[in-house]
Design a protein around this motif. Structure first.
Motif, PDB file in Angstrom:
ATOM      1  N   TYR A  94      -2.881   0.045  -4.464  1.00  0.00           N
ATOM      2  CA  TYR A  94      -1.584  -0.519  -4.467  1.00  0.00           C
ATOM      3  C   TYR A  94      -0.766  -1.176  -5.444  1.00  0.00           C
ATOM      4  O   TYR A  94      -0.832  -1.234  -6.640  1.00  0.00           O
ATOM      5  N   PRO A 152      -9.649   6.804   5.318  1.00  0.00           N
ATOM      6  CA  PRO A 152      -9.575   5.699   4.844  1.00  0.00           C
ATOM      7  C   PRO A 152      -8.863   5.706   3.075  1.00  0.00           C
ATOM      8  O   PRO A 152      -8.579   4.460   2.700  1.00  0.00           O
ATOM      9  N   GLN A 206      -7.426   4.335  -1.326  1.00  0.00           N
ATOM     10  CA  GLN A 206      -5.286   3.422  -0.649  1.00  0.00           C
ATOM     11  C   GLN A 206      -5.761   2.855  -2.911  1.00  0.00           C
ATOM     12  O   GLN A 206      -6.366   2.786  -3.714  1.00  0.00           O
ATOM     13  N   SER A 255       0.648  -1.298  -0.342  1.00  0.00           N
ATOM     14  CA  SER A 255      -0.106   0.375  -0.082  1.00  0.00           C
ATOM     15  C   SER A 255       0.722   1.169   0.028  1.00  0.00           C
ATOM     16  O   SER A 255       1.682   1.169   0.849  1.00  0.00           O
ATOM     17  N   ALA A 258     -12.540  -3.334   6.563  1.00  0.00           N
ATOM     18  CA  ALA A 258     -12.107  -2.529   7.926  1.00  0.00           C
ATOM     19  C   ALA A 258     -12.040  -1.466   7.863  1.00  0.00           C
ATOM     20  O   ALA A 258     -12.455  -0.805   9.108  1.00  0.00           O
ATOM     21  N   ALA A 259     -12.683  -0.993   7.567  1.00  0.00           N
ATOM     22  CA  ALA A 259     -12.308   1.057   7.209  1.00  0.00           C
ATOM     23  C   ALA A 259     -13.891   0.719   7.708  1.00  0.00           C
ATOM     24  O   ALA A 259     -15.099   1.844   8.027  1.00  0.00           O
ATOM     25  N   THR A 288     -10.842  -6.233   1.898  1.00  0.00           N
ATOM     26  CA  THR A 288     -10.223  -6.545   3.817  1.00  0.00           C
ATOM     27  C   THR A 288     -10.716  -5.495   4.292  1.00  0.00           C
ATOM     28  O   THR A 288     -10.941  -5.135   4.805  1.00  0.00           O
ATOM     29  N   ASP A 289      -9.471  -4.480   3.617  1.00  0.00           N
ATOM     30  CA  ASP A 289      -9.269  -2.889   4.015  1.00  0.00           C
ATOM     31  C   ASP A 289     -10.595  -2.464   3.774  1.00  0.00           C
ATOM     32  O   ASP A 289     -10.748  -1.308   4.433  1.00  0.00           O
ATOM     33  N   CYS A 342       0.270   3.843   1.347  1.00  0.00           N
ATOM     34  CA  CYS A 342      -0.140   5.630   2.395  1.00  0.00           C
ATOM     35  C   CYS A 342       0.612   3.850   4.128  1.00  0.00           C
ATOM     36  O   CYS A 342       1.417   4.949   4.385  1.00  0.00           O
ATOM     37  N   GLN A 343       0.946   3.303   3.283  1.00  0.00           N
ATOM     38  CA  GLN A 343       1.064   2.274   4.502  1.00  0.00           C
ATOM     39  C   GLN A 343       3.107   2.512   3.841  1.00  0.00           C
ATOM     40  O   GLN A 343       3.840   2.490   5.050  1.00  0.00           O
ATOM     41  N   ARG A 387      -7.862  -8.116  -1.159  1.00  0.00           N
ATOM     42  CA  ARG A 387      -6.971  -6.700  -0.364  1.00  0.00           C
ATOM     43  C   ARG A 387      -8.040  -5.819   0.120  1.00  0.00           C
ATOM     44  O   ARG A 387      -8.059  -5.259   0.973  1.00  0.00           O
ATOM     45  N   ALA A 388      -9.030  -5.741  -1.897  1.00  0.00           N
ATOM     46  CA  ALA A 388      -9.080  -4.733  -1.404  1.00  0.00           C
ATOM     47  C   ALA A 388     -10.499  -4.730  -0.343  1.00  0.00           C
ATOM     48  O   ALA A 388     -11.200  -3.879   0.277  1.00  0.00           O
TER      49      ALA A 388
END
Length: 153
Positions: free
Chosen positions: A54, A49, A52, A8, A111-112, A107-108, A10-11, A104-105
């Motif tokens: 990736y 959030p 994002q 990511s 989570a948001a 999951t994120d 962002c990370q 992944r999308a």
């Protein structure tokens, strides 16, 4: 064979320039180059959030990308978040790497706090394999339309 790694922006802000060049190469027209650059640069340190961005790496090589955004230039602005710009290099297709990016999308987004993930595409048959259902047509500012899909999270 090594497994690919999703990173990511962002990370790991150090990959921002790489991400900008890759998304521009795969998705931008000369008129939209700055859209990707501006959006990717401003996701870093954002309080929200979304967005994002990736990159999918195989060792040191970028082999794919995807984004998670508030709207994919489509008329259904009441729906979000949107998966956008999913791309896997042709030499790496057929290995379910797109499924990794979708997971992944999802999951994120979950989570948001989101309950549904949306996307727009002209493809039929691909996204249905990963839990997406056709929702209806949406309309782009440049006069085209796309199929809208939704997946519960």
């Amino acid at each position: 064979m090594k497994q690919p790694q999703i990173v990511s922006v962002c990370q790991q802000p150090a990959i921002a320039d790489t991400a900008i060049r890759y998304f521009q190469d795969k998705w931008a027209s000369p008129e939209s180059l700055m859209v990707y650059e501006d959006c990717i640069r401003h996701c870093i340190g954002a309080k929200a959030p979304l967005p994002q961005w990736y990159l999918l790496f195989m060792e040191d090589a970028v082999i794919g990308c995807a984004g998670l955004i508030t709207n994919d230039f489509i008329s259904r602005m009441d729906l979000y978040p949107w998966l956008c710009a999913l791309y896997i290099e042709p030499a790496y297709r057929g290995r379910a790497y797109g499924a990794l990016m979708l997971a992944r999308a999802k999951t994120d987004a979950r989570a948001a706090g989101y309950e549904t993930l949306y996307l727009c595409t002209d493809h039929t048959g691909y996204y249905e394999r990963y839990g997406f259902s056709y929702l209806g047509q949406g309309y782009h500012p440049w006069g085209e339309s796309s199929r809208i899909y939704a997946a519960p999270l």
